[in-house]
Scaffold this motif. Structure first.
Motif, mmCIF file in Angstrom:
data_model
loop_
_atom_site.group_PDB
_atom_site.id
_atom_site.type_symbol
_atom_site.label_atom_id
_atom_site.label_comp_id
_atom_site.label_asym_id
_atom_site.label_seq_id
_atom_site.Cartn_x
_atom_site.Cartn_y
_atom_site.Cartn_z
ATOM 1 N N TYR A 107 -5.108 12.165 6.545
ATOM 2 C CA TYR A 107 -5.529 11.497 7.793
ATOM 3 C C TYR A 107 -5.645 12.529 8.919
ATOM 4 O O TYR A 107 -6.556 12.468 9.743
ATOM 5 N N PHE A 143 0.820 -1.220 0.000
ATOM 6 C CA PHE A 143 0.000 0.000 0.000
ATOM 7 C C PHE A 143 0.846 1.259 0.000
ATOM 8 O O PHE A 143 1.996 1.247 0.379
ATOM 9 N N TYR A 148 -1.830 6.752 16.940
ATOM 10 C CA TYR A 148 -0.481 6.472 16.462
ATOM 11 C C TYR A 148 -0.541 6.311 14.945
ATOM 12 O O TYR A 148 -1.139 5.373 14.443
ATOM 13 N N THR A 208 -1.114 -1.580 11.373
ATOM 14 C CA THR A 208 -0.836 -2.641 12.356
ATOM 15 C C THR A 208 0.450 -3.383 12.039
ATOM 16 O O THR A 208 1.224 -3.702 12.933
#
Ligand SMILES: C[S@@+](CC[C@H](N)C(=O)[O-])C[C@H]1O[C@@H](n2cnc3c(N)ncnc32)[C@H](O)[C@@H]1O
Length: 267
Positions: A202, A65, A189, A113
């Motif tokens: 974001y 990604f 985070y 993650t």
């Protein structure tokens, strides 16, 4: 590489320790959390979590990604190699654990993650804070997320809600649902797509979730000139009050009562 050497030298030139900090908020954070050298029992769990990944020689098919990887060429990757290159370092995982404890961050969002190396630190840091403690962690690659999920279960990180999603989709949904009901994270985070465009997108999408004590941590703020530009824009945003540049991480605080001030700190 040359860019990173130059930017690190610049950081060393500018950075200070607690003796040059006059803000009690930042001074306490440095002396009671950043520079806390005492070993915690949870560090041993973090170490075991990492060790079991480093010993895992299986391969998985990875969906790539965003900014992409500077290390891997193929999409077939060995788990031990992902753990070695894509995850948080031991020292940073321990610091993340302490930050969660220090700020008593119960509701946490992790963007990125991977194998859950940072997720485990967030989960262990928050789980003693109460039954509401929860870490939502986002990962777009289903195979990577699956390894993380099993690993987190094995290490009793049961306050984690792992979600397989493209970041953009999940964050846009949050942004829309905020109109109906408020969702606030104590700590976010940001460790996913390390590009200026994605980082700023974001940042904007999550801004409506902020509260006075929100703690936001951006990984790799000096990774590229693009990321340094994003960091400058975040620092200059009118809602942002205090920032701390620790080279690897940029901490952002929105404390309404505080004058705007930026710190560059050695950890
Ligand atoms: C740097 S790694 C996260 C490392 C992890 N926080 C840790 O410290 O162990 C970033 C992860 O984000 C995922 N990712 C990157 N861009 C994404 C996107 N736009 N949507 C979903 N997942 C994405 C990648 O697949 C990768 O596993």
């Amino acid at each position: 590489m040359l860019f990173q050497i130059k930017s690190y030298l610049k950081f060393l030139w500018k950075s200070k320790n607690e003796h040059a900090v006059h803000s009690p908020f930042v001074f306490n954070l440095l002396t009671k959390c950043f520079y806390d050298k005492e070993t915690k029992p949870e560090y041993a769990i973090l170490k075991k979590y990492r060790k079991s990944l480093l010993e895992n020689k299986n391969f998985i098919e990875v969906t790539d990604f965003g900014a992409g990887s500077k290390v891997f060429k193929s999409n077939r990757r060995q788990i031990s190699k992902i753990a070695k290159t894509a995850g948080i370092s031991s020292k940073r995982a321990e610091l993340l654990f302490r930050v969660v404890r220090y700020f008593q961050s119960e509701t946490i969002l992790e963007i990125g993650t991977s194998l859950g190396l940072a997720t485990s630190a967030l989960a262990l840091g928050s789980r003693s804070l109460g039954t509401n403690a929860k870490v939502i962690t986002l990962e777009g690659c289903p195979n990577t997320a699956n390894i993380a999920k099993n690993q987190l279960n094995e290490f009793d990180c049961n306050n984690v809600d792992p979600i397989v999603t493209e970041f953009e989709n999940y964050l846009q949904d949050i942004n829309l649902s905020l109109k109906a009901e408020s969702e606030n994270f104590d700590l976010i985070y940001f460790d996913g797509n390390h590009s200026k465009k994605a980082t700023l997108a974001y940042f904007e999408l999550l801004l409506p979730t902020i509260k006075n004590d929100s703690v936001w941590i951006f990984d790799d703020i000096h990774w590229s000139s693009d990321m340094e530009e994003a960091w400058e824009m975040i620092k200059n945003h009118p809602k942002v009050k205090v920032t701390i540049d620790t080279y690897q991480w940029g901490f952002v605080f929105f404390r309404y009562e505080q004058p705007k001030e930026h710190f560059v700190i050695r950890t």
